[in-house]
Design a protein around this motif. Structure first.
Motif, short mmCIF file in Angstrom:
data_model
loop_
_atom_site.label_atom_id
_atom_site.label_comp_id
_atom_site.label_asym_id
_atom_site.label_seq_id
_atom_site.Cartn_x
_atom_site.Cartn_y
_atom_site.Cartn_z
N GLY A 187 -13.20 -24.29 -13.54
CA GLY A 187 -13.79 -24.89 -12.36
C GLY A 187 -14.42 -23.91 -11.38
N GLN B 15 -4.92 -27.74 -8.38
CA GLN B 15 -3.73 -27.67 -9.22
C GLN B 15 -3.75 -28.79 -10.26
OE1 GLN B 15 0.19 -28.76 -7.47
NE2 GLN B 15 0.64 -26.59 -7.74
N ALA B 16 -4.07 -29.99 -9.81
CA ALA B 16 -4.13 -31.12 -10.75
C ALA B 16 -5.22 -30.87 -11.79
CB ALA B 16 -4.41 -32.41 -9.98
N GLN B 17 -6.35 -30.34 -11.35
CA GLN B 17 -7.42 -30.03 -12.31
C GLN B 17 -6.96 -29.01 -13.34
OE1 GLN B 17 -10.70 -28.56 -10.00
NE2 GLN B 17 -11.64 -30.57 -9.73
N ASN C 145 -4.47 -30.54 -15.74
CA ASN C 145 -5.20 -31.37 -16.70
C ASN C 145 -5.92 -30.51 -17.73
OD1 ASN C 145 -4.26 -33.57 -15.30
ND2 ASN C 145 -6.19 -34.01 -14.26
N MET D 191 -3.48 -29.26 -20.19
CA MET D 191 -3.14 -30.36 -21.11
C MET D 191 -4.24 -30.52 -22.17
SD MET D 191 -1.59 -33.46 -18.87
CE MET D 191 -0.25 -33.31 -17.71
N ASP D 192 -5.50 -30.46 -21.73
CA ASP D 192 -6.62 -30.57 -22.67
C ASP D 192 -6.56 -29.44 -23.69
OD1 ASP D 192 -7.55 -32.70 -21.24
OD2 ASP D 192 -9.16 -31.60 -20.23
N GLU E 253 -4.00 -29.84 -26.27
CA GLU E 253 -4.35 -30.80 -27.32
C GLU E 253 -5.43 -30.24 -28.23
OE1 GLU E 253 -5.27 -34.51 -25.40
OE2 GLU E 253 -3.18 -34.76 -24.76
N ALA F 103 5.28 -32.85 -15.15
CA ALA F 103 4.04 -33.45 -15.64
C ALA F 103 3.57 -32.81 -16.93
CB ALA F 103 2.95 -33.32 -14.57
N SER G 288 -3.68 -36.42 -4.99
CA SER G 288 -3.44 -35.45 -6.07
C SER G 288 -2.06 -34.81 -6.01
CB SER G 288 -4.46 -34.32 -6.05
OG SER G 288 -5.67 -34.68 -5.52
N ALA H 58 5.55 -38.41 -12.86
CA ALA H 58 4.72 -37.92 -13.96
C ALA H 58 5.59 -37.47 -15.14
CB ALA H 58 3.83 -36.78 -13.48
N ALA H 59 6.84 -37.11 -14.86
CA ALA H 59 7.74 -36.67 -15.92
C ALA H 59 7.99 -37.77 -16.94
CB ALA H 59 9.07 -36.21 -15.32
N ARG I 202 -3.01 -37.61 -17.68
CA ARG I 202 -3.67 -36.70 -16.76
C ARG I 202 -3.34 -37.06 -15.32
NH1 ARG I 202 -3.73 -35.07 -21.21
NH2 ARG I 202 -5.47 -34.15 -22.32
N LEU I 203 -3.29 -36.04 -14.48
CA LEU I 203 -2.97 -36.25 -13.06
C LEU I 203 -4.23 -36.65 -12.30
CD1 LEU I 203 -0.82 -33.04 -12.47
CD2 LEU I 203 -0.02 -35.31 -13.11
N PRO I 204 -4.07 -37.45 -11.26
CA PRO I 204 -5.24 -37.76 -10.45
C PRO I 204 -5.74 -36.50 -9.77
CG PRO I 204 -3.24 -38.66 -9.45
CD PRO I 204 -2.85 -38.07 -10.77
N ALA I 205 -7.03 -36.25 -9.82
CA ALA I 205 -7.60 -35.03 -9.21
C ALA I 205 -8.93 -35.42 -8.59
CB ALA I 205 -7.81 -33.96 -10.27
N ASN J 251 -16.06 -29.48 -7.85
CA ASN J 251 -15.55 -28.25 -7.27
C ASN J 251 -16.07 -28.04 -5.87
OD1 ASN J 251 -14.08 -27.09 -9.56
ND2 ASN J 251 -16.10 -27.18 -10.52
#
Ligand SMILES: Nc1ncnc2c1ncn2[C@@H]1O[C@H](COP(=O)(O)OP(=O)(O)OP(=O)(O)O)[C@@H](O)[C@H]1O
Ligand SMILES: Nc1ncnc2c1ncn2[C@@H]1O[C@H](COP(=O)(O)OP(=O)(O)OP(=O)(O)O)[C@@H](O)[C@H]1O
Ligand code: SF4
Ligand SMILES: [Mg+2]
Ligand SMILES: [Mg+2]
Lengths: 336, 333
Positions: free
Chosen positions: A147, A195-197, A200, A203-204, A207, A225, B262, B268-269, B275-278, B282
């Motif tokens: 990002g 952080q969430a980005q 994620n 996670m991507d 996978e 998470a 976010s 979430a556990a 996927r987390l909300p974000a 940028n």
């Protein structure tokens, strides 16, 4: 070499790392048992979360597993190979498959190198032959993954904020497309939307690339998470390890319960009854007899002082090092 | 009630080979004695630069230009920090205003034992003998929860865990008994139990001494627990300011809403792989910020003919609630 599917990517047995400390002035000397008797495995594509009190040995586990520090005792197998005693030279080809994202983005980026040089360095060190333009493309691709704008490649670390530097650190770790990532508080310095980005993104990558991770963090929601299983450390040892949902719905070690109850929450109504731990983490220079948590444990009985509790089965894939099996501990989440 | 610290129209510009960066623009806020103000916001939004500007710790001109006014109620009357000679500023920094940094290693000297470093800060402020200063240093280490403080005082920074280094730094900041403590991500490196202890510690110090705190953090859970008021920053500007409870309950600026959304939830556990909300996209490159609303390219509420035309100003929504968004009235309903 072929690796059977069932063999874990990383297999750590009875790991110990002790530090001699003391000052010549006072003559006080001792051994800090930073990590003691730690065993765990990480499967391919699996994420193991590691949480625990500050000073409990999480960073030391991560660094020792990567052989950035030499273990005092124990065995580390990675991709089926025993790497515990490999020489620096023999480690080199292994290293590109395991990468560390540092806790400290300031200390880990060379201020005199441009971001492009910082990110290209791993490619060059590991002898990946490619044209300059191709290398630049890989750098820009990595920056975009985390990002950052491509032009960031031409700037220097001091021109970035803390969070941006941390993303550069992650980008660097991804340059060699490793199989194991040790992420030591890698997202702690990031604001929550970034952080969430990044989570994620991890996670991507996991996978897409079957990336395995040892994910060290103190934010329990973040760890929950991303992790398949979570290990809880206290004073150099793993005191509980379980599949994530099992741990969050039914912790079996009193320290885990206290840890969950301390998590801050934006919603006062959801804030659990706080267990404020009395006292401090005991000194790792002179750990107490028996269970290391007993001085602060609301459930301690005299037998807790006898022997160091071993990890015992508490459920499917769930282990805890507490002698009391009669406790009903409060959990942050209910079973659905 | 007059403010302890009053920041008005603060702007910070950095110059480098690759051009000029406006890190801060039109930043105004105040802090009262005994109050805790949180500053939250996107990475690189200017939180640390704001703190460094107050402390006058930014690089000197021409590399960096700071404009605006920063007034501080010193023990001997009001002072204008940006106009203070450097010598007087050194005294303010080591005394009435203390700062703890995001990165403990940047303010701890790696070659000295931590006890000695804290003792030096005590000596510089209170004078007295070396032995008394060291005793006070150990007391301070003990106060911030370092186990076996007397022995740990003889550790070098690299021998401490990240969390313990952070606590050592807090101890050092408290050595001068400051009126204002600026804490930049002081608990980011700490585990939640130590974090809870540090927050308790700060609240206790505040109750006992009337200490004012500017608390910079990413953690909105921490904000909820410690801050009276909260300032949200985005891309070099303040975009929302409100009492913490109203901000968390009814955020108006779309960035603030996205930020709250976010926050990772424990739930979430139970949803592996989800996927987390974000917030998509940028932060803009500070050299090419949108001329109008800087959040517009990422905003779900954006309307190009409104949000893309002029930069919204700060508008008053309620007594102490300010927001920078052209569409806040519609969002409020
Ligand atoms: N080089 C060293 N010399 C002496 N002691 C050390 C050294 N490195 C670590 N330790 C000690 O080992 C213990 C474990 O430290 P470690 O940094 O692994 O903790 P951590 O769990 O990562 O903590 P944090 O959450 O604060 O980062 C601590 O008591 C620490 O002081
Ligand atoms: N010395 C410097 N030279 C040039 N640019 C700088 C300098 N210090 C900061 N900046 C820029 O100023 C802006 C604000 O940075 P700042 O460190 O205040 O962000 P922050 O809000 O504290 O972010 P984080 O949450 O990541 O710590 C960023 O765009 C950063 O790149
Ligand atoms: S073994 Fe005893 S002291 Fe240790 S955690 Fe269990 S109950 Fe508490
Ligand atoms: Mg650590
Ligand atoms: Mg910052």
């Amino acid at each position: 070499m072929t690796v059977t599917v069932t063999a874990p990517l990383l297999d750590v047995q009875d790991l110990a790392k002790h530090f001699p400390v003391g000052s010549p002035l006072s003559g006080k000397r001792g051994i800090v048992r930073g990590v003691d008797g730690v065993s765990f495995t990480i499967g391919r594509g699996e994420v193991l979360g590691l949480v625990g009190e500050s000073g409990s040995g999480k960073t030391t586990v991560g660094r020792t597993v990567l052989r950035l520090q030499d273990p005092t005792a124990g065995a580390i197998r990675f991709r089926g190979q025993d790497i515990t005693h490999l020489s620096r030279r023999a480690l080199r080809p292994v290293r590109q498959h395991m990468q560390l994202v540092f806790q400290d983005p300031y200390a880990s980026l060379n201020p005199r190198m441009s971001v492009e040089s910082i990110l290209s360095a791993p490619l060059i060190i590991h002898g990946e032959k490619m044209a300059r333009g191709e290398r630049r493309a890989r750098v820009e691709e990595a920056l975009q993954l985390v990002g950052l704008f491509p032009a960031a490649a031409d700037r220097y670390p001091h021109e970035f904020s803390g969070g941006q530097r941390q993303r550069i650190g992650i980008a660097r770790a991804l340059m060699l497309r490793p199989e194991l990532l040790v992420a030591d508080e890698a997202v702690s310095a990031l604001d929550v939307s970034v952080q969430a980005q990044v989570i994620n993104l991890l996670m991507d990558l996991r996978e897409q690339l079957q990336l395995s991770m040892l994910f060290i963090a103190h934010d329990l929601a973040v760890v929950g998470a991303i992790s398949d299983r979570v290990a809880v450390m206290y004073l150099g040892r793993i005191v509980e390890v379980a599949p994530t949902a099992a741990l969050f719905t039914g912790p079996r070690h009193p320290y885990t319960e206290a840890l969950f109850s301390a998590a801050p929450d934006t919603d006062p109504a959801r804030r659990p009854q706080r267990i404020v731990l009395k006292g401090d983490l005991p000194s790792p220079l002179s750990p107490p007899s028996g269970c290391a948590f007993r001085m602060r444990c609301p459930y301690a009985v005299s037998a807790c002082a006898d022997d160091q509790p071993a990890l015992r089965v508490a459920g499917p894939g769930h282990f805890k090092a507490c002698i009391r099996d009669d406790l009903t501990l409060s959990a942050p989440l209910k079973v659905r | 009630m007059s403010a302890l610290l009053d920041v008005e129209d603060l702007a910070v510009r950095f110059r480098s080979d690759s051009g000029e960066v406006t890190a801060l623009e039109g930043v105004s806020f105040s802090v009262a004695a005994g109050e805790t103000l949180a500053i939250v916001g996107e990475s690189s939004s200017g939180k640390s630069v704001s703190a460094l500007a107050i402390m006058r710790l930014l690089p000197p001109a021409p590399a960096c230009r700071v404009t605006g006014r920063i007034r501080f109620q010193g023990r001997d009357g009001p002072i204008s920090l940006l106009d203070l000679p450097e010598r007087a500023m050194v005294a303010v920094r080591g005394g009435e205003i203390a700062m703890i940094f995001q990165e403990p290693m940047t303010s701890l000297n790696p070659v000295h034992m931590i006890g000695r470093q804290i003792a030096e800060a005590v000596l510089a402020h209170e004078g007295g003998g070396k032995t008394a200063a060291l005793r006070r240093a150990i007391e301070l280490l003990d106060l911030v929860g370092i186990p076996d403080a007397a022995r740990r005082a003889e550790s070098y920074p690299h021998q401490l865990s990240g969390g313990m280094r952070q606590r050592a730094m807090i101890a050092m900041a408290l050595a001068s008994r400051p009126k204002l403590l600026i804490a930049d991500e002081p608990t980011t490196a700490l585990d939640v139990t130590v974090q809870a202890q540090i927050l308790d510690l700060l609240r206790r110090l505040q109750a006992e001494t009337g200490l004012a705190i500017i608390f910079i953090t990413h953690n909105l859970g921490v904000v909820a627990e410690i801050a009276d008021r909260t300032l949200v920053m985005y891309s070099g500007q303040v975009v929302e300011e409100a009492p913490t409870a109203s901000l968390l309950a009814a955020p108006l600026m779309p960035y603030t809403r996205g930020l709250l959304n976010s926050v990772p939830r424990l739930e979430a556990a139970l949803r592996p792989g989800q996927r987390l909300p974000a917030i998509a996209g940028n932060v803009p490159d500070p050299r090419h910020r949108p001329a109008a609303c800087t959040f517009q390219p990422r905003c779900d509420w954006a309307q190009p003919d409104i949000c893309g035309v002029t930069r919204p100003g700060m508008e008053r929504v309620a007594e102490a609630h300010l927001v920078r968004c052209a569409r806040w009235r519609e969002i409020a309903v």
